[in-house]
Write a protein that holds these residues in place. Structure first.
Motif, short mmCIF file in Angstrom:
data_model
loop_
_atom_site.label_atom_id
_atom_site.label_comp_id
_atom_site.label_asym_id
_atom_site.label_seq_id
_atom_site.Cartn_x
_atom_site.Cartn_y
_atom_site.Cartn_z
N LEU A 270 -78.78 -70.35 20.02
CA LEU A 270 -79.99 -70.53 19.80
C LEU A 270 -80.85 -71.23 20.87
CD1 LEU A 270 -80.06 -70.46 15.88
CD2 LEU A 270 -80.53 -68.31 17.49
N VAL A 271 -80.10 -72.41 20.80
CA VAL A 271 -80.86 -73.44 21.91
C VAL A 271 -80.96 -72.99 23.30
CG1 VAL A 271 -80.51 -75.84 22.84
CG2 VAL A 271 -80.07 -75.27 20.31
N SER A 272 -79.93 -72.23 23.71
CA SER A 272 -79.91 -71.70 25.04
C SER A 272 -80.96 -70.66 25.21
CB SER A 272 -78.41 -71.45 25.46
OG SER A 272 -78.12 -70.07 24.71
N ALA A 273 -81.31 -69.85 24.01
CA ALA A 273 -82.36 -68.93 24.18
C ALA A 273 -83.82 -69.12 23.74
CB ALA A 273 -81.72 -67.66 23.00
N GLY A 274 -83.84 -70.45 23.56
CA GLY A 274 -85.33 -71.11 23.44
C GLY A 274 -85.70 -70.70 22.01
N VAL A 275 -85.00 -70.60 20.89
CA VAL A 275 -85.07 -70.04 19.60
C VAL A 275 -85.10 -71.41 18.78
CG1 VAL A 275 -84.75 -68.52 17.67
CG2 VAL A 275 -84.16 -67.73 20.07
N LYS A 276 -86.15 -71.55 18.06
CA LYS A 276 -86.19 -72.62 17.17
C LYS A 276 -85.97 -72.65 15.63
CE LYS A 276 -88.13 -75.33 20.45
NZ LYS A 276 -87.44 -76.18 20.96
N CYS A 277 -85.73 -71.06 15.15
CA CYS A 277 -85.68 -71.08 13.85
C CYS A 277 -84.22 -70.08 13.46
CB CYS A 277 -86.81 -70.53 13.09
SG CYS A 277 -88.30 -71.57 12.95
N TRP A 278 -83.50 -70.29 12.81
CA TRP A 278 -82.38 -69.83 12.22
C TRP A 278 -82.77 -69.51 10.83
CZ3 TRP A 278 -76.57 -71.44 11.78
CH2 TRP A 278 -75.59 -70.52 11.32
N GLN A 279 -82.83 -68.15 10.42
CA GLN A 279 -83.21 -67.76 9.19
C GLN A 279 -81.89 -67.21 8.53
OE1 GLN A 279 -86.68 -65.56 8.41
NE2 GLN A 279 -85.92 -64.75 6.25
N ILE A 280 -81.69 -67.37 7.34
CA ILE A 280 -80.33 -66.74 6.49
C ILE A 280 -80.82 -66.49 5.31
CG2 ILE A 280 -78.97 -68.66 7.78
CD1 ILE A 280 -78.78 -70.24 5.21
N LEU A 281 -80.09 -65.75 4.57
CA LEU A 281 -80.21 -65.26 3.36
C LEU A 281 -79.66 -66.41 2.27
CD1 LEU A 281 -78.89 -61.73 3.71
CD2 LEU A 281 -80.98 -62.54 4.11
N ALA B 31 -86.60 -61.56 14.88
CA ALA B 31 -86.07 -60.49 14.87
C ALA B 31 -84.53 -60.66 14.11
CB ALA B 31 -85.91 -59.86 16.12
N GLN B 32 -84.11 -59.41 13.55
CA GLN B 32 -82.70 -59.71 13.00
C GLN B 32 -81.77 -59.57 14.24
OE1 GLN B 32 -81.32 -57.17 9.37
NE2 GLN B 32 -82.99 -55.75 10.48
N MET B 33 -80.70 -60.21 14.25
CA MET B 33 -79.67 -60.29 15.54
C MET B 33 -79.28 -58.80 15.70
SD MET B 33 -78.14 -62.57 17.08
CE MET B 33 -77.67 -62.04 18.57
N GLN B 34 -79.20 -57.95 14.84
CA GLN B 34 -78.88 -56.54 15.03
C GLN B 34 -79.70 -55.90 16.22
OE1 GLN B 34 -78.76 -58.10 12.01
NE2 GLN B 34 -77.92 -56.66 10.49
N ASP B 35 -81.21 -56.58 15.99
CA ASP B 35 -82.11 -55.95 16.90
C ASP B 35 -81.87 -56.23 18.22
OD1 ASP B 35 -83.04 -54.42 14.92
OD2 ASP B 35 -84.76 -55.58 14.43
N PHE B 36 -81.73 -57.49 18.52
CA PHE B 36 -81.24 -57.83 19.78
C PHE B 36 -79.99 -57.42 20.38
CE2 PHE B 36 -84.00 -61.83 18.69
CZ PHE B 36 -84.86 -61.63 19.80
N LEU B 37 -79.09 -56.97 19.55
CA LEU B 37 -77.87 -56.50 19.74
C LEU B 37 -78.17 -54.90 20.05
CD1 LEU B 37 -75.50 -58.43 17.63
CD2 LEU B 37 -75.81 -58.70 20.12
N ASN B 38 -79.19 -54.39 19.75
CA ASN B 38 -79.51 -52.94 19.70
C ASN B 38 -78.42 -52.33 19.11
OD1 ASN B 38 -81.39 -50.91 20.44
ND2 ASN B 38 -80.14 -50.22 22.25
N ALA C 37 -78.63 -64.43 26.02
CA ALA C 37 -79.56 -65.84 25.67
C ALA C 37 -80.74 -65.92 26.63
CB ALA C 37 -78.63 -67.00 25.85
N LYS C 38 -80.36 -65.31 28.21
CA LYS C 38 -81.32 -65.52 28.86
C LYS C 38 -82.44 -64.59 28.85
CE LYS C 38 -78.27 -67.47 32.55
NZ LYS C 38 -77.40 -66.86 33.96
N ARG C 39 -82.09 -63.29 28.30
CA ARG C 39 -83.16 -62.43 27.74
C ARG C 39 -84.09 -62.62 27.00
NH1 ARG C 39 -83.30 -57.59 24.61
NH2 ARG C 39 -81.12 -57.57 24.44
N ILE C 40 -83.53 -63.52 25.85
CA ILE C 40 -84.42 -64.07 24.59
C ILE C 40 -85.19 -65.23 25.13
CG2 ILE C 40 -84.36 -64.91 22.27
CD1 ILE C 40 -81.68 -63.33 21.90
N LEU C 41 -84.82 -65.94 26.05
CA LEU C 41 -85.43 -67.28 26.59
C LEU C 41 -86.52 -66.60 27.39
CD1 LEU C 41 -85.68 -70.17 27.01
CD2 LEU C 41 -84.06 -69.83 28.97
N LYS C 42 -86.32 -65.76 28.09
CA LYS C 42 -87.53 -65.08 28.95
C LYS C 42 -88.55 -64.20 28.23
CE LYS C 42 -88.43 -61.60 32.76
NZ LYS C 42 -87.54 -60.70 33.71
N LEU C 43 -88.27 -63.95 26.85
CA LEU C 43 -89.27 -63.39 26.11
C LEU C 43 -89.95 -64.51 25.22
CD1 LEU C 43 -89.68 -60.63 25.08
CD2 LEU C 43 -88.28 -61.09 22.79
#
Length: 491
Positions: A33-44, A441-448, A479-485
């Motif tokens: 998450l850090v390498s992708a520039g993502v600031k939130c991890w949502q869990i159930l 986004a759900q992790m599944q959506d980044f994994l298509n 991670a690079k693709r998400i960071l770019k986003l």
């Protein structure tokens, strides 16, 4: 501050032991998450799962799920040996959790850890037990009795125990003292591992968004110990239960079966039970997403015993009063309101009164016309959280394959794409480009991932809550693709 998040439960983390755990793979995911520039991890919800393996049907609103306790951490602490857990077959499918296998084996390993540990009960353990005694004592006895009764729900136990006869309880507490200590030990280890993981995430600049279900399970320690909280008769049977009315998605409605709250009682106590629960949630999460938030304005009550939710009725809930009482006691709360479903003007007013951000779901955006509130151009404020989909939705790839040609035609025109296969990644882009303060986004959506990776299909039993990832999914390229986003849309 604009930010982004990824929705993935602990259970979906990579693991050799059948289900995700709070060990190395969890820490690796934080690093991802850090390498992708993502600031939130949502869990159930972190709660123990019961009937149907759903984290929204739990034995307790406070306890943590024993399945998530990391064996390798216990081994490093000298509590178990590798042979205690590595020689067990934990899975029959690398991509799905088999809860039956986990249930039949997990407690064996934890019992071995407890056997080693109890020779030298630490001061830290005793402090944990004392600090959490308000819920832990009852929970531990509840679980000990449940195991003694072969997993039966409390309302099928001996009548004296079910009705909490004082002599029966005293006798059970004495007989099951060692067993109750075991369940306290499990919670101690769970929250030690969770607090360490959360601290690691927070130190890296990642916030945890946790989920708080509005309802509790009928087979829960709360229903057993505190019947006054609920709309029960004198035999501790529900008068009515929770659900949702019929709609296009469920023609007979959704029958959840949870006990309903006695809101008059809660009001008389100044909402103490809720304030305690919110305080606890705020202590283990950074941000609390409250499930089925509209149920606080009005809730749908279905007669107990009905097989569908068709004969229910709407009744008034406590509204904003509960949350104003909570904020008076606890200060400003960091809450996300799950404001989905049948939303009325009164629900919108309650949301405005409390000021919490609601949710926008891009999968809901393309089924009507250009006035749909889930379309990004209709977001009236940044005070909202935009999702590609929630744990109850299909994966984006699965969603595309299930939509009508008219919906897809409008969706493609809106996104400016010419091929159906390009829809998922562009829905993510639209979510990130929106004015919403947080995009998730759900992790599944980044994994298509296709429809087989769906986390939950509401109103169904079986094949839910099983999605798992593998270590190979978390690549530097992704991670690079998400960071770019994130950089492109200032998140």
């Amino acid at each position: 501050m604009r930010k982004s998040g990824i929705l993935m439960h602990i259970s979906s983390l990579p693991s050799k032991y059948g289900i995700g755990k709070m060990g190395k793979s969890a820490y690796d995911f934080v690093d991802f998450l850090v390498s992708a520039g993502v600031k939130c991890w949502q869990i159930l919800p972190l709660s123990p799962t019961s009937y149907g393996d759903s984290p929204y049907q739990s034995f307790s609103v406070y306890a943590g799920n024993p399945y998530f306790i990391d064996f390798e951490t216990l081994k490093r602490e000298g509590l178990i040996k590798k042979s205690d857990y590595e020689d067990i077959k934990w899975q029959d499918n690398d991509h799905q959790v088999n809860y039956s296998i986990i249930y039949n084996n997990c407690f064996k390993v934890l019992r071995q850890a407890y056997k080693t540990y109890k020779r030298d009960i630490s001061k830290r353990y005793k402090t944990f037990v004392e600090k959490n005694s308000s819920w832990l004592d009852d929970y531990a006895l509840f679980m000990a009795l449940k195991f003694k009764n072969n997993g039966k729900p409390w309302y099928e136990w001996d009548k004296k125990l079910a009705m909490r006869d004082s002599n029966a309880l005293k006798k059970a507490s004495e007989e099951l003292e060692k067993e109750t200590e075991f369940f306290k030990f499990i919670q101690y280890k769970f929250f030690r591992q969770w607090s360490n993981l959360k601290k690691y995430a927070n130190d890296k600049g990642v916030e945890i968004i946790g989920d708080m279900p509005i309802y509790v399970s009928y087979d829960s320690v709360e229903a057993w110990v505190s019947p006054e909280l609920f709309q029960f008769d004198k035999h501790k049977k529900p008068k009515d239960v929770a659900g949702c009315p019929p709609d296009d998605f469920a023609v007979t409605g959704q029958l959840w079966g949870n006990p309903l709250y006695d809101w008059e009682y809660h009001k008389k106590t100044g909402y103490k039970w809720w304030i305690d629960r919110l305080q606890f949630s705020a202590s283990i999460y950074d941000i609390v997403r409250i499930d089925h938030f509209r149920g606080f304005e009005s809730y749908y009550a279905v007669p107990y015993g009905d097989e569908t939710a068709e004969n229910g009725e709407w009744r008034k809930g406590p509204g904003a009063e509960l949350f104003k009482a909570a904020e008076k006691a606890l200060g400003k709360l960091n809450i996300i309101a799950e404001d989905l479903g049948f939303i009325t003007e009164d629900v919108y007013k309650m949301l405005a009164d409390v000021g919490y951000p609601g949710m926008k779901i891009l999968q809901f955006a393309f089924g009507e016309d250009s006035t749909n509130e889930h379309l990004p151009h209709n977001f009236t404020s940044s005070n909202c959280i935009a999702y590609t989909g929630t744990h109850d939705n299909e994966t984006l790839k699965g969603w595309v394959s299930s939509q009508s040609s008219d919906t897809l035609k409008y969706c493609m025109a809106y996104l400016g794409v010419k091929k159906k296969k390009d829809i998922p990644k562009n829905i993510i882009k639209q979510t990130w480009a929106s004015v919403a303060q947080t995009a998730i986004a759900q992790m599944q959506d980044f994994l298509n991932s296709d429809a087989s990776a769906r986390m939950n299909t509401p109103s169904t039993l079986g094949n839910n809550w099983q999605f798992r990832t593998s270590e190979d999914d978390f690549t530097d390229k992704l991670a690079k693709r998400i960071l770019k986003l994130n950089k492109m849309y200032n998140r």
